[in-house]
Design an enzyme around this catalytic site. Sequence first.
Site, PDB file in Angstrom:
ATOM      1  N   SER A  53       0.842  -1.206   0.000  1.00  0.00           N
ATOM      2  CA  SER A  53       0.000   0.000   0.000  1.00  0.00           C
ATOM      3  C   SER A  53       0.869   1.244   0.000  1.00  0.00           C
ATOM      4  CB  SER A  53      -0.933  -0.001   1.219  1.00  0.00           C
ATOM      5  OG  SER A  53      -0.204  -0.232   2.412  1.00  0.00           O
ATOM      6  N   GLU A 193      -9.367  -9.905   3.235  1.00  0.00           N
ATOM      7  CA  GLU A 193      -9.717  -8.508   2.930  1.00  0.00           C
ATOM      8  C   GLU A 193     -11.006  -8.430   2.112  1.00  0.00           C
ATOM      9  OE1 GLU A 193      -6.613  -6.099   1.203  1.00  0.00           O
ATOM     10  OE2 GLU A 193      -7.965  -4.402   0.907  1.00  0.00           O
TER      11      GLU A 193
HETATM   12  O1  KIV Z   1      -0.356  -3.411   1.562  1.00  0.00           O
HETATM   13  C1  KIV Z   1      -1.142  -3.368   2.515  1.00  0.00           C
HETATM   14  O2  KIV Z   1      -1.216  -2.386   3.253  1.00  0.00           O
HETATM   15  C2  KIV Z   1      -2.004  -4.516   2.737  1.00  0.00           C
HETATM   16  C3  KIV Z   1      -3.088  -4.373   3.759  1.00  0.00           C
HETATM   17  C4  KIV Z   1      -4.200  -3.577   3.201  1.00  0.00           C
HETATM   18  C5  KIV Z   1      -3.526  -5.675   4.269  1.00  0.00           C
HETATM   19  O3  KIV Z   1      -1.863  -5.506   2.091  1.00  0.00           O
END
Ligand code: KIV
Length: 275
Positions: A53, A193
């Site tokens: 993310s 998720e």
């Molecule tokens: O990359 C991320 O932050 C994630 C979370 C949303 C679980 O995979």
Amino acid sequence: MTSETHQRPKVTVPELARMKALGEKIAMITAYDVTFARLVDLAGVDVILVGDSVGMVVQGEANTIPVALDDMVYHVRLVSRAKPRALIVGDLPFGSYQVSPQQAVESSIRLMKEGAECVKLEGGVVMAETIEALTRVDIPVVGHIGLTPQSFHRMGGHKVQGRSGGFEAGGRERLLEDAHAVEQAGACAVVVEGVPLDLAADITKKLSIPTIGIGAGPCCDGQVLVLHDVLGLSDLTLKFTKQYANLRDEAIEATAAFVREVRDGTWPDDAHSFH
Ligand code: KIV
């Protein structure tokens, strides 16, 4: 809270299993650098996810697909410098593990060398062989099923999965199969998720490894959120996130005060000047 947090022992991979067995909820949050890794560790999180993310909240991309392995290597290095009590999970970005189990092992070794204590990858049944290859060489793996952001184009966006019956991609039965496949392949936990809460509850009940939910309701063994959403640093408001502070407005106000004082000559004052 700070000293109490530091009296608790380091969180290790086996600790996740122990927490599930005792019914202790697991708190996971993302961090991408040493400053925030220190803060979330002081706050007492169990797991720091160096998530891909980072592509959206730090790099300004529309999704996680452009994130490179080199980017993740860099951010895992920064987070590991905090030497947190929390377990560090490094995310494998798109293109760094899908080609073959060998590619996944090589990419994971790079993250582990920088301080990741576990890696995370997206996919269920299709990733079983890869998860097995990683765990065989002692690289602990967190799976990730349901709304898998790296499947952005296949899903047609970031869409809730598992709402309908049947075996089509994203269907309820398919998600149960994915969950079992990830567990049987040797993963130590699985992120679930963007799925309906009853399905997440069902998966949690059926698995012996912990489920960590995001947009998956309250019944998972733990919860994960993106730090920038929690702190109110992003301008997104998503149904499944919670903003616990509004640091965006505070940051803008503090910077605007600095700009005003520079312009009107009140900064720096005598007390902050050398003589
Ligand atoms: O990359 C991320 O932050 C994630 C979370 C949303 C679980 O995979």
